[in-house]
Motif scaffolding. Structure first.
Motif, PDB file in Angstrom:
ATOM      1  N   MET A   1      -3.080  -8.173   5.822  1.00 19.30           N
ATOM      2  CA  MET A   1      -2.627  -7.910   7.188  1.00 19.30           C
ATOM      3  C   MET A   1      -1.145  -7.559   7.158  1.00 19.30           C
ATOM      4  O   MET A   1      -0.494  -7.742   6.133  1.00 19.30           O
ATOM      5  N   ILE A   2      -0.642  -7.064   8.271  1.00 18.03           N
ATOM      6  CA  ILE A   2       0.777  -6.693   8.306  1.00 18.03           C
ATOM      7  C   ILE A   2       1.611  -7.683   9.121  1.00 18.03           C
ATOM      8  O   ILE A   2       2.815  -7.530   9.231  1.00 18.03           O
ATOM      9  N   GLU A   3       0.947  -8.703   9.679  1.00 17.45           N
ATOM     10  CA  GLU A   3       1.658  -9.750  10.406  1.00 17.45           C
ATOM     11  C   GLU A   3       1.675 -11.014   9.555  1.00 17.45           C
ATOM     12  O   GLU A   3       0.842 -11.180   8.665  1.00 17.45           O
TER      13      GLU A   3
ATOM     14  N   THR B   1      -1.010  -6.321   0.713  1.00 19.00           N
ATOM     15  CA  THR B   1       0.083  -6.582  -0.217  1.00 19.00           C
ATOM     16  C   THR B   1      -0.379  -7.534  -1.315  1.00 19.00           C
ATOM     17  O   THR B   1      -0.901  -8.604  -1.023  1.00 19.00           O
ATOM     18  N   LEU B   2      -0.165  -7.129  -2.563  1.00 14.32           N
ATOM     19  CA  LEU B   2      -0.372  -8.043  -3.682  1.00 14.32           C
ATOM     20  C   LEU B   2       0.880  -8.905  -3.776  1.00 14.32           C
ATOM     21  O   LEU B   2       1.989  -8.385  -3.912  1.00 14.32           O
TER      22      LEU B   2
ATOM     23  N   ALA C   1       0.807  -1.225   0.000  1.00 16.69           N
ATOM     24  CA  ALA C   1       0.000   0.000   0.000  1.00 16.69           C
ATOM     25  C   ALA C   1       0.839   1.275   0.000  1.00 16.69           C
ATOM     26  O   ALA C   1       0.304   2.372  -0.168  1.00 16.69           O
ATOM     27  N   ASP C   2       2.151   1.170   0.180  1.00 13.67           N
ATOM     28  CA  ASP C   2       3.022   2.346   0.133  1.00 13.67           C
ATOM     29  C   ASP C   2       3.399   2.722  -1.301  1.00 13.67           C
ATOM     30  O   ASP C   2       4.234   3.593  -1.522  1.00 13.67           O
ATOM     31  N   ASN C   3       2.792   2.038  -2.265  1.00 12.15           N
ATOM     32  CA  ASN C   3       3.007   2.286  -3.692  1.00 12.15           C
ATOM     33  C   ASN C   3       4.421   1.966  -4.172  1.00 12.15           C
ATOM     34  O   ASN C   3       4.870   2.492  -5.183  1.00 12.15           O
TER      35      ASN C   3
ATOM     36  N   THR D   1       2.837   3.481   6.673  1.00 12.53           N
ATOM     37  CA  THR D   1       1.548   3.326   5.997  1.00 12.53           C
ATOM     38  C   THR D   1       0.432   2.813   6.909  1.00 12.53           C
ATOM     39  O   THR D   1      -0.683   3.335   6.848  1.00 12.53           O
ATOM     40  N   PRO D   2       0.673   1.801   7.771  1.00 13.38           N
ATOM     41  CA  PRO D   2      -0.429   1.327   8.623  1.00 13.38           C
ATOM     42  C   PRO D   2      -0.993   2.407   9.556  1.00 13.38           C
ATOM     43  O   PRO D   2      -2.136   2.300  10.010  1.00 13.38           O
TER      44      PRO D   2
END
Length: 162
Positions: free
Chosen positions: A99-101, A77-78, A39-41, A67-68
Motif C-alpha cells: 500500500m502507499i499509506e 515496497t520491498l 515500484a518506481d525501480n 507510479t500509483p
C-alpha cells in the motif's frame, strides 16, 4: 481514472526503532542497513549505528511519485532491514508493504525491532488491521510478545528449515 502526471504521497517505511543484543549483552556500534525497493525501480538505502545500549532508530521514509497513477502499476515496497555481525547477516525485517499509506500493524512491529542474535530467523504472520481477512507476513530474528505467529524457521540463506 488514472492520472499519469499526478504525483502521490507514497509511504515506503515507518519509523524504525529497536535494540540489538548478543546473548543479552548490547551490540555496540553495529551498522543497521535499511533498503527500500519501490515500484518506481529506485532503491533507497539508509544506515544508522547502535548506541552503547545496542539501541537504534531510523526515520520514516516518504516520497512523491507518479507510479500509483500508472496503468498496471503495482505500488508495493520491498522493505529489508538488517545487519552484519562477524560476517553473518541478521535479518531484522524482510517483507513487502502493499500500500502507499502507513499501515498501523507495520508501524507497531517496526517500532519494536528488538533482537538477540542467538535467535534464529523465522517466517511469521501478524494481523493486518487494514485488511482483516488477510494477515501480513515477514521474516526476522526479532521476537514480539503478541500478534506474532511463527510459521517456520529459516537458515542463513532464508530457506525454510523442516
Amino acid at each position: 481514472m488514472f492520472n499519469f502526471l499526478k504525483r502521490y504521497d507514497v509511504h515506503l517505511c515507518s519509523a524504525v526503532s529497536g535494540r540489538l543484543l548478543n546473548n543479552g549483552e548490547p551490540l555496540v556500534g553495529i551498522k543497521v542497513k535499511r533498503q527500500l525497493e519501490y515500484a518506481d525501480n529506485k532503491t533507497r538505502i539508509d544506515t544508522t549505528r547502535t548506541d552503547k545500549q545496542g539501541a537504534f532508530t531510523m526515520p520514516a521514509v516518504n516520497i512523491r511519485s507518479n507510479t500509483p497513477g500508472r496503468l498496471f502499476a503495482e505500488p508495493k515496497t520491498l522493505q529489508s532491514i538488517g545487519f552484519f555481525y562477524k560476517k553473518k547477516f541478521y535479518p531484522l525485517w524482510l517483507t513487502y508493504l502493499s500500500m502507499i499509506e502507513p499501515c498501523p500493524a507495520f508501524d507497531k512491529k517496526l517500532s519494536q525491532l528488538n533482537a538477540d542474535i542467538k535467535d534464529a530467523a523465522v517466517f511469521f504472520s501478524f494481523e493486518n488491521i487494514n485488511a482483516p481477512n488477510r494477515s501480513s507476513a515477514a521474516s526476522s530474528i526479532c521476537r514480539w510478545d503478541s500478534d506474532f505467529k511463527i510459521h517456520h524457521f529459516e537458515d542463513d540463506d532464508g530457506n525454510k528449515i523442516k
